[in-house]
Design an enzyme around this catalytic site. Structure first.
Site, PDB file in Angstrom:
ATOM      1  N   ASN A  85       5.729  72.650  25.079  1.00  0.00           N
ATOM      2  CA  ASN A  85       4.668  73.618  25.779  1.00  0.00           C
ATOM      3  C   ASN A  85       5.104  73.707  27.123  1.00  0.00           C
ATOM      4  O   ASN A  85       5.185  72.685  28.003  1.00  0.00           O
ATOM      5  CB  ASN A  85       3.314  73.223  25.309  1.00  0.00           C
ATOM      6  CG  ASN A  85       2.376  74.457  25.967  1.00  0.00           C
ATOM      7  OD1 ASN A  85       2.453  75.826  25.714  1.00  0.00           O
ATOM      8  ND2 ASN A  85       1.449  74.171  26.761  1.00  0.00           N
TER       9      ASN A  85
ATOM     10  N   HIS B  55       2.681  74.671  30.370  1.00  0.00           N
ATOM     11  CA  HIS B  55       1.424  75.028  31.081  1.00  0.00           C
ATOM     12  C   HIS B  55       1.392  75.382  32.134  1.00  0.00           C
ATOM     13  O   HIS B  55       1.853  74.792  33.222  1.00  0.00           O
ATOM     14  CB  HIS B  55       0.338  73.677  31.013  1.00  0.00           C
ATOM     15  CG  HIS B  55      -0.845  73.882  30.895  1.00  0.00           C
ATOM     16  ND1 HIS B  55      -1.916  75.010  30.219  1.00  0.00           N
ATOM     17  CD2 HIS B  55      -1.651  73.615  32.332  1.00  0.00           C
ATOM     18  CE1 HIS B  55      -3.092  74.790  30.810  1.00  0.00           C
ATOM     19  NE2 HIS B  55      -2.904  74.169  32.014  1.00  0.00           N
TER      20      HIS B  55
HETATM   21  N1  LIG Z   1      -2.039  70.605  19.422  1.00  0.00           N
HETATM   22  C1  LIG Z   1      -1.639  71.417  20.648  1.00  0.00           C
HETATM   23  N2  LIG Z   1      -1.912  72.800  20.425  1.00  0.00           N
HETATM   24  C2  LIG Z   1      -1.476  73.740  21.318  1.00  0.00           C
HETATM   25  C3  LIG Z   1      -1.121  73.156  22.797  1.00  0.00           C
HETATM   26  C4  LIG Z   1      -1.214  71.624  22.838  1.00  0.00           C
HETATM   27  O1  LIG Z   1      -0.881  71.136  23.942  1.00  0.00           O
HETATM   28  N3  LIG Z   1      -1.468  70.948  21.790  1.00  0.00           N
HETATM   29  N4  LIG Z   1      -0.902  73.994  23.946  1.00  0.00           N
HETATM   30  C5  LIG Z   1      -1.547  75.483  23.550  1.00  0.00           C
HETATM   31  C6  LIG Z   1      -1.162  76.162  24.735  1.00  0.00           C
HETATM   32  N5  LIG Z   1      -2.380  76.209  25.690  1.00  0.00           N
HETATM   33  C7  LIG Z   1      -1.942  75.552  26.774  1.00  0.00           C
HETATM   34  O2  LIG Z   1      -0.843  75.358  27.379  1.00  0.00           O
HETATM   35  C8  LIG Z   1      -3.287  76.537  25.195  1.00  0.00           C
HETATM   36  C9  LIG Z   1      -3.669  77.752  24.788  1.00  0.00           C
HETATM   37  C10 LIG Z   1      -4.808  78.192  24.190  1.00  0.00           C
HETATM   38  C11 LIG Z   1      -5.989  77.459  24.648  1.00  0.00           C
HETATM   39  C12 LIG Z   1      -7.310  78.031  24.084  1.00  0.00           C
HETATM   40  O3  LIG Z   1      -8.501  77.531  24.511  1.00  0.00           O
HETATM   41  N6  LIG Z   1      -7.315  78.855  22.840  1.00  0.00           N
HETATM   42  C13 LIG Z   1      -8.655  79.355  22.635  1.00  0.00           C
HETATM   43  C14 LIG Z   1      -8.390  80.836  21.633  1.00  0.00           C
HETATM   44  C15 LIG Z   1      -7.613  81.569  22.313  1.00  0.00           C
HETATM   45  C16 LIG Z   1      -7.204  82.761  21.342  1.00  0.00           C
HETATM   46  O4  LIG Z   1      -7.489  82.764  20.275  1.00  0.00           O
HETATM   47  O5  LIG Z   1      -6.991  83.620  22.046  1.00  0.00           O
HETATM   48  C17 LIG Z   1      -9.519  78.426  21.455  1.00  0.00           C
HETATM   49  O6  LIG Z   1      -8.874  77.219  21.112  1.00  0.00           O
HETATM   50  O7  LIG Z   1     -10.532  78.478  21.565  1.00  0.00           O
HETATM   51  C18 LIG Z   1      -5.892  76.204  25.153  1.00  0.00           C
HETATM   52  C19 LIG Z   1      -4.740  76.010  25.586  1.00  0.00           C
HETATM   53  C20 LIG Z   1      -1.059  76.067  22.434  1.00  0.00           C
HETATM   54  N7  LIG Z   1      -1.367  75.105  21.110  1.00  0.00           N
HETATM   55  N1  GAR Z   2      -2.162  77.283  28.284  1.00  0.00           N
HETATM   56  C1  GAR Z   2      -1.298  78.137  27.717  1.00  0.00           C
HETATM   57  C2  GAR Z   2      -0.691  79.189  28.817  1.00  0.00           C
HETATM   58  O1  GAR Z   2      -1.483  79.661  29.409  1.00  0.00           O
HETATM   59  N2  GAR Z   2       0.495  79.600  28.470  1.00  0.00           N
HETATM   60  C3  GAR Z   2       1.036  80.482  29.614  1.00  0.00           C
HETATM   61  O2  GAR Z   2       1.414  81.691  28.894  1.00  0.00           O
HETATM   62  C4  GAR Z   2       2.577  82.372  29.541  1.00  0.00           C
HETATM   63  C5  GAR Z   2       3.397  82.948  28.617  1.00  0.00           C
HETATM   64  O3  GAR Z   2       2.870  83.851  27.819  1.00  0.00           O
HETATM   65  P1  GAR Z   2       3.638  85.110  27.250  1.00  0.00           P
HETATM   66  O4  GAR Z   2       4.786  84.317  26.630  1.00  0.00           O
HETATM   67  O5  GAR Z   2       2.866  85.839  26.708  1.00  0.00           O
HETATM   68  O6  GAR Z   2       4.469  85.843  28.293  1.00  0.00           O
HETATM   69  C6  GAR Z   2       2.973  81.382  30.451  1.00  0.00           C
HETATM   70  O7  GAR Z   2       2.867  81.457  31.936  1.00  0.00           O
HETATM   71  C7  GAR Z   2       2.387  80.002  30.028  1.00  0.00           C
HETATM   72  O8  GAR Z   2       2.101  79.126  31.164  1.00  0.00           O
END
Ligand SMILES: Nc1nc2c(c(=O)[nH]1)N[C@@H](CN(C=O)c1ccc(C(=O)N[C@@H](CCC(=O)O)C(=O)O)cc1)CN2
Ligand code: GAR
Length: 192
Positions: free
Chosen positions: A106, A108
Site C-alpha cells: 500500500n 499511504h
Molecule cells: N488490512 C488493511 N487494509 C487496508 C490497508 C491496510 O493497511 N491494512 N490500507 C488501506 C488504505 N488506507 C490507507 O493507506 C486506508 C483506506 C481507507 C481507510 C478508511 O478509513 N476507510 C473507511 C471507509 C471509506 C470508504 O468506504 O470510502 C472505513 O474503513 O471506515 C483507512 C485507510 C486499504 N486497506
Molecule cells: N490511505 C489510503 C490513501 O489515502 N491512499 C491514497 O489514494 C491515492 C490514490 O488514489 P487513486 O488511486 O484514486 O488515484 C494516493 O495518493 C494514496 O496515497
C-alpha cells in the site's frame, strides 16, 4: 516476470504509474488484474483501455458472498505475485492478508505511523497534516497486515511543507512523490 494485481476504489493513479513502469521495462512485471469495489471507478475504464482484465467486486453486486474469499480466489486464479493498493478504501480482510502475506503493498500519503488508521485517507490526511502545522510530510510504501497502516515499511520519502501550503498543493506534491517512490519500492521486490 512478476504478476501484479491492483485493488483500487477510484482513479487508480497507482495503476497508471505501475502500468507505465511495466511498459517501459522499468519494472520486470506485468499488471494482470484490476479489481475495484466502486462501479464508477475510473480505474476500471483505464484497465479496459490497456486490455487488463478488470472486475467489480462489492456487496451490491455479490450480496450473499464472502468478498474477501472472492478477491483472494481471483488473485490466485490470475497467479498474482504481488497486490498493490491504489487508493483502495476498504479494509483488506484475513483471507487475502494470510494468503498473500508480505505480498500486499500500500502507498499511504503521509509519514506513518503519524496520520494513519481509520478515517485517514485522501485529502483527510493532508488536512490533518496542515492542521497540525507539520513542517514535513511524505509517503510511506508498506506491506499490508490485518490493521490499517500498521504493516512493515518498505520505503518512506519526505518533503518540506511551505509556509503557505494548502491541502491541494500538498496533495499534488505527495502524488508526485508517490509515483517515484512506488516504483523505487516495487523495483526492490520485482527486479530481483
Ligand atoms: N488490512 C488493511 N487494509 C487496508 C490497508 C491496510 O493497511 N491494512 N490500507 C488501506 C488504505 N488506507 C490507507 O493507506 C486506508 C483506506 C481507507 C481507510 C478508511 O478509513 N476507510 C473507511 C471507509 C471509506 C470508504 O468506504 O470510502 C472505513 O474503513 O471506515 C483507512 C485507510 C486499504 N486497506
Ligand atoms: N490511505 C489510503 C490513501 O489515502 N491512499 C491514497 O489514494 C491515492 C490514490 O488514489 P487513486 O488511486 O484514486 O488515484 C494516493 O495518493 C494514496 O496515497
Amino acid at each position: 516476470m512478476k504478476r501484479i494485481g491492483i485493488l483500487s476504489s477510484h482513479n487508480g493513479s497507482g495503476f497508471d504509474t505501475i502500468q507505465k513502469a511495466c511498459e517501459e521495462k522499468i519494472l520486470d512485471a506485468q499488471v494482470v488484474l484490476v479489481i475495484s469495489n466502486n462501479s464508477n471507478a475510473k480505474v476500471l475504464e483505464k484497465a479496459s483501455e490497456k486490455d487488463v482484465p478488470n472486475f467489480l467486486i462489492n456487496s451490491k453486486k455479490y450480496p450473499d458472498e464472502d468478498l474477501d474469499l472472492k478477491i483472494t480466489n481471483l488473485m490466485k486464479e490470475f497467479k498474482v505475485d504481488y497486490i498493490f493498493l491504489s487508493g483502495y478504501m476498504k479494509k483488506i480482510e484475513k483471507n487475502l492478508v494470510s494468503t498473500f502475506e508480505n505480498k500486499i503493498i500500500n502507498s499511504h500519503p503521509a509519514l506513518l505511523p503519524k496520520f494513519g488508521g481509520k478515517g485517514m485517507y485522501g485529502t483527510f490526511v493532508h488536512e490533518a497534516v496542515i492542521k497540525e502545522k507539520e513542517k514535513e510530510s511524505g509517503c510511506t510504501i508498506h506491506f499490508v497486515n490485518e490493521n490499517y497502516d500498521e504493516g512493515k515499511f518498505i520505503l518512506q520519502k519526505s518533503i518540506k511543507l511551505e509556509e503557505d501550503e494548502t491541502v491541494d498543493s500538498l496533495e499534488e506534491k505527495i502524488k508526485t512523490l508517490e509515483s517515484k517512490t512506488i516504483i523505487e519500492a516495487l523495483k526492490t521486490l520485482t527486479n530481483k
